[in-house]
Design a protein around this motif. Structure first.
Motif, mmCIF file in Angstrom:
data_model
loop_
_atom_site.group_PDB
_atom_site.id
_atom_site.type_symbol
_atom_site.label_atom_id
_atom_site.label_comp_id
_atom_site.label_asym_id
_atom_site.label_seq_id
_atom_site.Cartn_x
_atom_site.Cartn_y
_atom_site.Cartn_z
ATOM 1 N N PRO A 1 0.846 -1.203 0.000
ATOM 2 C CA PRO A 1 0.000 0.000 0.000
ATOM 3 C C PRO A 1 0.880 1.252 0.000
ATOM 4 O O PRO A 1 1.087 1.890 1.029
ATOM 5 C CB PRO A 1 -0.809 -0.137 1.295
ATOM 6 N N GLU A 2 1.369 1.583 -1.187
ATOM 7 C CA GLU A 2 2.304 2.704 -1.326
ATOM 8 C C GLU A 2 1.692 4.026 -0.867
ATOM 9 O O GLU A 2 2.407 4.967 -0.525
ATOM 10 C CB GLU A 2 2.723 2.858 -2.799
ATOM 11 N N GLU A 3 0.366 4.065 -0.894
ATOM 12 C CA GLU A 3 -0.316 5.294 -0.465
ATOM 13 C C GLU A 3 0.148 5.725 0.931
ATOM 14 O O GLU A 3 0.244 6.923 1.219
ATOM 15 C CB GLU A 3 -1.842 5.068 -0.442
ATOM 16 N N LEU A 4 0.429 4.745 1.786
ATOM 17 C CA LEU A 4 0.854 5.072 3.154
ATOM 18 C C LEU A 4 2.225 5.747 3.145
ATOM 19 O O LEU A 4 2.498 6.642 3.942
ATOM 20 C CB LEU A 4 0.907 3.790 4.006
ATOM 21 N N VAL A 5 3.092 5.297 2.244
ATOM 22 C CA VAL A 5 4.435 5.873 2.165
ATOM 23 C C VAL A 5 4.338 7.338 1.737
ATOM 24 O O VAL A 5 4.949 8.228 2.349
ATOM 25 C CB VAL A 5 5.320 5.079 1.173
ATOM 26 N N LYS A 6 3.548 7.562 0.707
ATOM 27 C CA LYS A 6 3.405 8.942 0.229
ATOM 28 C C LYS A 6 2.734 9.828 1.281
ATOM 29 O O LYS A 6 3.113 10.990 1.464
ATOM 30 C CB LYS A 6 2.597 8.974 -1.075
ATOM 31 N N ALA A 7 1.749 9.235 1.973
ATOM 32 C CA ALA A 7 1.048 10.012 3.007
ATOM 33 C C ALA A 7 2.005 10.444 4.120
ATOM 34 O O ALA A 7 1.781 11.446 4.791
ATOM 35 C CB ALA A 7 -0.101 9.197 3.585
ATOM 36 N N ALA A 8 3.087 9.669 4.304
ATOM 37 C CA ALA A 8 4.088 10.037 5.318
ATOM 38 C C ALA A 8 5.134 10.990 4.735
ATOM 39 O O ALA A 8 6.193 11.206 5.339
ATOM 40 C CB ALA A 8 4.754 8.777 5.863
ATOM 41 N N ASP A 9 4.838 11.507 3.544
ATOM 42 C CA ASP A 9 5.726 12.457 2.868
ATOM 43 C C ASP A 9 7.070 11.818 2.499
ATOM 44 O O ASP A 9 8.124 12.450 2.555
ATOM 45 C CB ASP A 9 5.936 13.706 3.746
#
Lengths: 409, 382
Positions: free
Chosen positions: B44-52
Motif C-alpha cells: 500500500p504505497e499510499e501510506l508511504v506517500k502520506a508520510a511524505d
C-alpha cells in the motif's frame, strides 16, 4: 490394554491405523458419503468432529515416492503442463487427481478439499487446481506467514473467522450439525496424540537412542492422517512405553551401533530411503533429531490456543522460532552434527537453510553439511554427492570428538 | 512541435528514469526526501506517500547473483535474489526502510533472509490475507496495514493523518487511471510507442513520486490522443507474467512487429487495475482495495476459474491475436497456474507461447526463435 488385546507392537498398530484411515475413506465412498482430501496441517479436528472421511495427498505422495512411483507421476503432471520445478508432492497429487494410474497408493477421488497454507503457498494453488479438475468445493484456511515469535491477536481473530466459515461449509457437505461436545472430545484426542508423539520423540535424548530417528519419519504418517483419533494416541503412548523399556534394556531399533548423532534437517528423500540410510549406517550415525517432532506437536487448551498452534508449521514461523525449535531438539538430543537436505520440492523450507546453517554452527558449535535432493522426484538426488557429504560430515564430527577427547585428557 | 516529436521527447524522459533508478533515488534523497523500498506485491504505497516519503519499487534488477548465494540456493526466483543482491552490494543504502510482503514461497524466506542480512535498514514486514473479502479478512488487512503505517510514521518522524492518506489515495487513483489510459493508447499507437517505451513508461512509475509521474504521463496521453488512427499491420499481443521489463525480450517483440495491446503483468496492469474505493475511513478504503483484488496467480481465487476467464476476455476485448507468457523461472505461482491458463486460451482459440526467462538471462536466442515462430503463427491465422 483394552485397545490392544493382541498385544501388538506399536509400529504394527500405527501402520494399521493409517491403513484404516484409507479403508474408511473407501468405505465412505462406497456408501455414497463425501470423501475429502486435506493438507497435512489443516485443522483435522473439524472434519473428525463431523465424522467425515478424509485422505491426505501429502501422505499419499510420500507413499508413492517411497514405492518408486514418484518420477512416473511427476512426469505425468509435467505432460499436463506443470513445470518440473514445482513441488514433487504437488505434481504427484495433481497427476493422481487428473486420473493417472497409481497402484502404489490409490485413494478415493475427492468430493471436497481442505486446504491450509500454513505449510506453504504452493498448497493454495495446488488445491485450487484439484478443485478445478474435479469440480469439487474447496475449503481454505489461510495462515499468513508470521515474522514474529508471537502470534498476534489479529491473526487469531482472522483464523477464528475462517474456522467458523469452514465449519459452516462442512456442515453443509456432511449434512450433519456441528456438535460442540464432540468437537471438544476430538480436541482432547488430538492433544493426547500430540503429547504422546512428543513423548515418543523425546526418547531420542537417551544415549544410545532406543530408536532410529528414521522411524519417526514413518510414524509421522499417523500424526498427519489420524491425530484426532483415540487409537492413535494410544498407539503413540505404547510406542513411548516401548522406548522406555528399550532404554532400560539397552536395546534400540537402530540396526547398528550408534557412534554419532545428527539432526536430519528437512523431509527425507522418500524415493531414496535406502541410499539415505546406507552411508549413515556405514559410519554409525543415528538421526536423533528431526524437526517434525515439534512441528506436529499441536498442543492447546482452548480455541485461541488451537488457532495459535496451527500457525506453528515449519514454513510459517519466523527464522528465530525455526532456529529455536531446531537448536532445542539438537541440544536435548545431543547431536554431533547437522545434515541439511536442500529439497528442490520445498522452496520455503530450503530458503532459510543457508542462514540457519550459519546459526547452527555458531550457536551449537557442531558441523553442518548440506546435500541436494528432493522429497519425491528422484531426478533431483545424486547418491554419490550425498555419500560424499555424509563422509564430510562424519570426518568433521570425528575430528571434533578427537579434540574433545584430547581436551578431556 | 509535432505530436510525434513531443511524444518522442516525453518517452525519452521516461526511458532515462526507468533506466536510472539510482539517479532518481539520489535525487530524492539529495532533495531531503526519505525513500522506502517497496518489494512485490500489493504494497500500500499510499501510506508511504502520506508520510511524505517516496515509495521506491524494488523488483530485482538485471545482473548476476553473487552475494545473495550466501542466502539462497540457485532454484529461486531472481527478483527475490536480485533484491537481496542489491541490498548486500550497498545499492539500497540510501533507502530509509523497506516493506517486504510475504505472498509467495520465495518471499517468505526472503523476508527472513533480508532481515538477517541487512539489519541496518529498517524492515517493515507485510502479510496479506488470502481470504481477503470476508469481514474478518478486511479486518486482518487493516491490522497489517496499521502496522505498516506505524512503522512508516516512526521512520518519517511524523504522524499520518486521515487527510494525508486521503490526499495520497487521490494521487494514486489518478496515477492508476492515467496508467490504464496509457496502456490502451500505447496499444492503439504502435508506431509511436514501442514495447520498450511502453515498459519504460510503466516502470518509471516505481521510481517517481506518483504525482510527478502522472503529470508527465498526462501530457503523453494527451499527445497520443491527437494521433490519427493507426493502420498497424503487425501482431497484437497480450503480455502475461510477473515482469516484462527486459529490453532484450521487448526488442524481440518489436523486431517481430508485435504491439502489446493489454497485459496481465504483475509489475504492470495487475498493480494498477483496481482503484482504492471511496470510504470515510481511508485505512478501510485501502483494505477494501486489497479485498477487491483478483485474477492474480498470487491470490487465492475462491471461485477457482476467474483468472483464465479474465485473460481470455481481456485478450478478446483488446483485440489481442495471441498471448505471450513471460514465464519467470522458478516462479511457483505462475507455473502452477500455467496449465489452466493454457487450457482456457486453447479453448478460446487464442494462440499462446510461453517464454522462460529470469533476470540473469544473457542469451536470448531461444526466445527469439520462439517469438519469430509465434509471429508466423499469428500472421498465418490472420
Amino acid at each position: 490394554m483394552s485397545e490392544n488385546p493382541e498385544k501388538k507392537e506399536a509400529k504394527v498398530l500405527l501402520r494399521e491405523i493409517v491403513d484404516r484411515v484409507y479403508q474408511s475413506a473407501w468405505d465412505a465412498k462406497n456408501r455414497g458419503e463425501p470423501v475429502g482430501w486435506s493438507s497435512s496441517k489443516f485443522p483435522a479436528e473439524i472434519a473428525e468432529a463431523l465424522g467425515l472421511a478424509v485422505c491426505y495427498p501429502e501422505n499419499q505422495a510420500a507413499a508413492i515416492s517411497a514405492k518408486h512411483g514418484g518420477q512416473r507421476m511427476c512426469e505425468y503432471a509435467e505432460s499436463l503442463g506443470f513445470a518440473n520445478d514445482i513441488c514433487g508432492y504437488a505434481r504427484i497429487s495433481l497427476a493422481y487427481a487428473a486420473g493417472a494410474e497409481c497402484e502404489e497408493k490409490p485413494m478415493p477421488q475427492p468430493d471436497f478439499l481442505l486446504c491450509c497454507n500454513n505449510i506453504c503457498n504452493c498448497m493454495t494453488k495446488w488445491y485450487e487446481n484439484i478443485a478445478r479438475m474435479r469440480g469439487v468445493p474447496l475449503i481454505m484456511i489461510d495462515v499468513p506467514y508470521n515474522n514474529t515469535t508471537e502470534v498476534s491477536e489479529e491473526t487469531v481473530a482472522y483464523l477464528k473467522g475462517q474456522f467458523q466459515d469452514a465449519i459452516r461449509q462442512l456442515e453443509k457437505i456432511s449434512g450433519r450439525k456441528w456438535d460442540e461436545k464432540r468437537f471438544e472430545e476430538v480436541c482432547q484426542n488430538s492433544n493426547r496424540t500430540a503429547k504422546a508423539w512428543l513423548k515418543a520423540c523425546s526418547y531420542c535424548q537417551y544415549s544410545p537412542s532406543p530408536l532410529s530417528g528414521f522411524d519417526l519419519f514413518n510414524h509421522m504418517a499417523d500424526v498427519v492422517t489420524a491425530r484426532s483419533k483415540p487409537e492413535t494416541a494410544a498407539a503413540f503412548e505404547l510406542l513411548a512405553q516401548e522406548y522406555e523399556q528399550a532404554v532400560k534394556n539397552g536395546t534400540s531399533t537402530l540396526p547398528y551401533e550408534e557412534k554419532y548423532r545428527i539432526m536430519f534437517e528437512g523431509i527425507p528423500c522418500w524415493p531414496e530411503l535406502r541410499a539415505l540410510f546406507k552411508p549413515l549406517k556405514a559410519k554409525g550415525i543415528n538421526t536423533t533429531a528431526v524437526v517434525y517432532a515439534p512441528a506436529f506437536g499441536f498442543v492447546y487448551n482452548n480455541l485461541d490456543e488451537m488457532m495459535r498452534a496451527y500457525c506453528k508449521a515449519p514454513n510459517s514461523v519466523c527464522i528465530e522460532t525455526g532456529v529455536d525449535w531446531r537448536e532445542g531438539i539438537c541440544r536435548e538430543n545431543n547431536v554431533d552434527g547437522v545434515l541439511v537436505h536442500y529439497n528442490r520440492s520445498c522452496k520455503p523450507w530450503s530458503g532459510y537453510m543457508p542462514e540457519m546453517e550459519r546459526r547452527f554452527r555458531k550457536d551449537l558449535g557442531v558441523p553442518v553439511v548440506g546435500f541436494d535432493g528432493d522429497q519425491a522426484d528422484p531426478r533431483n538426488f545424486s547418491e554419490a554427492q550425498y555419500a560424499t557429504r555424509v563422509e564430510g560430515l562424519f570426518e568433521l564430527m570425528e575430528a571434533n570428538k578427537l579434540e574433545a577427547n584430547r581436551g578431556g585428557k | 512541435m509535432s505530436a510525434i516529436g513531443a511524444i518522442g521527447e516525453l518517452l525519452s524522459q521516461f526511458d532515462v528514469i526507468a533506466a536510472n533508478p539510482k539517479a532518481q533515488l539520489e535525487k530524492y534523497v539529495a532533495g531531503g526526501k526519505k525513500a522506502i523500498g517497496c518489494f512485490p506485491y500489493y504494497v500500500p504505497e499510499e501510506l508511504v506517500k502520506a508520510a511524505d516519503m517516496v515509495p521506491f519499487g524494488i523488483w530485482g534488477a538485471e545482473g548476476t547473483i553473487n552475494a545473495a548465494k550466501e542466502y539462497f540456493a540457485p532454484f529461486y526466483c531472481t527478483i527475490a535474489q536480485m533484491g537481496l543482491e542489491l541490498a548486500l552490494n550497498g545499492k539500497l543504502n540510501k533507502l530509509s526502510g523497506v516493506i517486504l510482503p510475504s505472498m509467495c514461497d520465495t518471499l517468505r524466506p526472503l523476508t527472513q533472509n533480508f532481515r538477517a542480512a541487512i539489519p541496518q535498514l529498517p524492515f517493515i514486514f507485510l502479510a496479506h490475507p488470502q481470504n481477503r473479502r470476508a469481514p474478518y479478512g478486511v479486518e486482518y488487512t487493516k491490522s497489517q496495514y496499521a502496522n505498516v503505517k506505524k512503522s512508516l510514521e516512526a521512520i518519517a518522524g511524523k504522524a499520518i493523518t486521515d487527510g494525508d492518506l486521503k490526499d495520497s489515495i487521490r494521487v494514486y487513483n489518478e496515477s492508476r487511471a492515467a496508467r490504464r489510459k496509457f496502456v490502451k493508447l500505447a496499444g492503439q499507437h504502435p508506431e509511436a510507442v514501442s514495447p520498450m517505451h511502453r515498459s519504460a513508461v510503466l516502470k518509471s512509475a516505481y521510481f517517481m513520486d506518483k504525482a510527478d509521474h502522472t503529470a508527465l504521463l498526462t501530457q503523453l496521453n494527451a499527445q497520443l490522443e491527437t494521433l490519427p488512427k493507426s493502420d498497424w499491420k503487425g501482431s497484437r499481443i497480450l503480455l502475461s507474467g510477473i515482469l516484462a521489463d527486459s529490453r532484450n525480450l521487448l526488442q524481440i517483440l518489436a523486431d517481430n512487429n508485435m504491439v502489446v495491446v493489454a497485459d496481465d503483468v504483475a509489475q504492470q496492469s495487475r498493480a494498477f487495475r483496481l482503484d482504492v474505493p471511496e470510504a470515510d475511513d481511508p485505512m478501510t478504503a485501502l483494505a477494501l482495495q486489497f479485498a477487491g483484488q483478483d485474477y492474480d496467480v498470487l491470490l487465492y481465487d475462491p471461485e477457482l476459474n476467474k483468472r483464465p476467464e479474465y485473460i481470455v476476455n481481456l485478450a478478446r476485448e483488446n483485440g489481442a491475436e495471441g498471448v505471450v507468457i513471460l514465464m519467470m523461472q522458478f516462479c511457483d505461482p505462475e507455473e502452477m497456474e500455467y496449465p489452466s491458463l493454457k487450457q482456457a486460451l486453447d479453448k478460446a482459440d487464442i494462440p499462446s507461447v510461453s517464454i522462460g526467462f529470469d533476470q540473469q538471462m544473457r542469451d536470448f536466442g531461444q526466445a527469439r526463435t520462439q517469438l519469430q515462430a509465434f509471429a508466423d503463427v499469428l500472421s498465418a491465422k490472420r
